[in-house]
Design an enzyme around this catalytic site. Sequence first.
Site, PDB file in Angstrom:
ATOM      1  N   ASP A  76     -16.650   0.019  -0.553  1.00  0.00           N
ATOM      2  CA  ASP A  76     -15.347  -0.397  -1.101  1.00  0.00           C
ATOM      3  C   ASP A  76     -14.352  -0.701   0.016  1.00  0.00           C
ATOM      4  OD1 ASP A  76     -15.743   2.581  -1.006  1.00  0.00           O
ATOM      5  OD2 ASP A  76     -13.579   2.568  -1.270  1.00  0.00           O
TER       6      ASP A  76
ATOM      7  N   LYS B 289       0.863  -1.188   0.000  1.00  0.00           N
ATOM      8  CA  LYS B 289       0.000   0.000   0.000  1.00  0.00           C
ATOM      9  C   LYS B 289       0.896   1.234   0.000  1.00  0.00           C
ATOM     10  CE  LYS B 289      -3.875   2.144   2.434  1.00  0.00           C
ATOM     11  NZ  LYS B 289      -4.930   1.893   3.435  1.00  0.00           N
TER      12      LYS B 289
HETATM   13  P1  AMP Z   1     -10.309   5.141   0.841  1.00  0.00           P
HETATM   14  O1  AMP Z   1     -11.337   6.150   1.207  1.00  0.00           O
HETATM   15  O2  AMP Z   1      -8.958   5.360   1.470  1.00  0.00           O
HETATM   16  O3  AMP Z   1     -10.787   3.759   1.018  1.00  0.00           O
HETATM   17  O4  AMP Z   1     -10.029   5.335  -0.715  1.00  0.00           O
HETATM   18  C1  AMP Z   1     -11.039   5.377  -1.683  1.00  0.00           C
HETATM   19  C2  AMP Z   1     -10.436   5.209  -3.051  1.00  0.00           C
HETATM   20  O5  AMP Z   1      -9.455   6.217  -3.298  1.00  0.00           O
HETATM   21  C3  AMP Z   1      -9.737   3.880  -3.274  1.00  0.00           C
HETATM   22  O6  AMP Z   1      -9.980   3.502  -4.594  1.00  0.00           O
HETATM   23  C4  AMP Z   1      -8.283   4.222  -3.067  1.00  0.00           C
HETATM   24  O7  AMP Z   1      -7.421   3.346  -3.750  1.00  0.00           O
HETATM   25  C5  AMP Z   1      -8.208   5.629  -3.621  1.00  0.00           C
HETATM   26  N1  AMP Z   1      -7.132   6.419  -3.023  1.00  0.00           N
HETATM   27  C6  AMP Z   1      -7.064   6.904  -1.757  1.00  0.00           C
HETATM   28  N2  AMP Z   1      -5.920   7.589  -1.576  1.00  0.00           N
HETATM   29  C7  AMP Z   1      -5.247   7.539  -2.737  1.00  0.00           C
HETATM   30  C8  AMP Z   1      -3.993   8.057  -3.185  1.00  0.00           C
HETATM   31  N3  AMP Z   1      -3.192   8.776  -2.407  1.00  0.00           N
HETATM   32  N4  AMP Z   1      -3.633   7.800  -4.462  1.00  0.00           N
HETATM   33  C9  AMP Z   1      -4.417   7.084  -5.270  1.00  0.00           C
HETATM   34  N5  AMP Z   1      -5.598   6.582  -4.924  1.00  0.00           N
HETATM   35  C10 AMP Z   1      -6.017   6.798  -3.676  1.00  0.00           C
HETATM   36 MG    MG Z   2     -10.284   1.996   0.726  1.00  0.00          MG
END
Ligand code: AMP
Ligand code: MG
Length: 505
Positions: A261, A120
């Site tokens: 998700d 990650k």
């Molecule tokens: P999360 O709210 O952290 O579960 O993220 C929601 C979505 O945003 C998921 O598809 C993650 O992979 C993407 N995401 C979150 N932070 C980043 C980042 N810094 N770079 C790329 N994708 C991100």
């Molecule tokens: Mg996530």
Amino acid sequence: MTFAQAPTTQPSLQLPWQEGFAQLGRSFYSPCLPTPLPAPHWVGRNETFAQTLGLPDQFWDHPEVLQALTGNLVLAGSAPRASVYSGHQFGVWAGQLGDGRALSLGEIQTNTGHQEIQLKGAGPTPYSRQGDGRAVLRSSIREFLASEAMHGLDIPSTRALCVTGSPGRVRREEFETAAVVTRVAPSFVRFGHFEHFASQGQIDELRALVDHVIAHHMPHLQTLEGAPRYAALLQEVTQRTAQLMAQWQTVGFCHGVMNTDNMSVLGLTLDYGPFQFLDGFDPGHVCNHSDHQGRYAYARQPQVAYWNLFCLGQALMPLIDEQAPAFEALETYKTAFPEALDQGMRAKLGLTGVHEKDRELVEGMLQAMHKDHVDYTVFWRRLSHAVAESKHARHAFEPVRDLFLNREAFDAWCSSYLARLDSAAEGNAQHRETAGLKMLQVNPKFILRNHLGELAIRQAKSGDFEMVGDLLTVLHAPCDEHPQFESWAGLAPEWAASIEISCSS
Ligand code: AMP
Ligand code: MG
């Protein structure tokens, strides 16, 4: 921040790679190489977990491991990929998301079965959207410790093998340094994976995904065919999620971003962002400062999980065909969750057997704790000691009583509690001691309080990783005494209230 893509080398470390998720085909993922980070170093290594997995001797000393687990080289036999999923975020359909900063290195055979290894924060993927694919040191230490704290508490979770750091800079509210967490789970499949294929009308892929999950992770459903097979999967996920929610609630864990998700089909705690273990008991506590509506407040989590299960059910409808079996599967949540919660709370109280007034007893306690903002973990631990010692010590309950402003309310509750505790004893004079000792095995002395994580992060930022390692050791056995770390078992200091945990990670 851009770096060259990782060179694929033919390194000498051989891991027992296995076929797995990638067999599903290219509709499910995109091959994607990690993007290197400069001058990586170790931040935390979970050596006991590596041993449990049966990773090769000398794993940590192998010159390629630090580089490979930072994304700077690709191990022989690994074919990194990012998977595609969609999801509902904060109650709204968000469309396609996907592994924006997680890269799966593949799956290996271990002493604990088939396990997928993900990095990650190892750089952008085709699903990164506006994101940089990175994770900062702060959030990576939190995910590393929280995954292992959950494991120490016997709560299903993705695991964390290590964190590596780099001086490479990442832009958030301010510039921070980059880090990569290596996380491990039998599967990282989310509700959102199913929602993705359903929303695209890709029913063959949807079916293939369910069949994959059943074949690899729920073999007891293998014999079912057709619609009942898919309804059975929904019921299995419903049951697992109900158990997980009961465990979160009993330990006082707030996830913070329960979007579909971030919901694991295996019922694992997944994706640690703005999570928090409660300090003072407050059912309305919202740990995510970006959650303005309080959608994911502590007390709402069980209901939100049910809502999320409906999204999963909706996605599976093309396979289940009729509404009735899907509803029946989802309905089981309404008994499974309260039963698991009651059982968990009874264990915390050291109660055996079932009494119709047990729920009232629990509710009464929680209300009193809420009114006086009593520390959730300290309360249970002190109560456990008090019960264990009450046969010998006349004032055994004083330390619990001291936590309350309204002492009379506590006294009233305590006498109903002791009456219930003693009623099951049937003349056994030792029963309080036995009950108390059992309670000490389920009511942790140590939890990953925000301020403990924060202290470990501050030290790590100055290049000192000792506290990360010590916390890992303590949190792996949170019900043990660890007398040298007594100060970590105390109430949160005043400044803990000012720690702001946002979605930014
Ligand atoms: P999360 O709210 O952290 O579960 O993220 C929601 C979505 O945003 C998921 O598809 C993650 O992979 C993407 N995401 C979150 N932070 C980043 C980042 N810094 N770079 C790329 N994708 C991100
Ligand atoms: Mg996530």
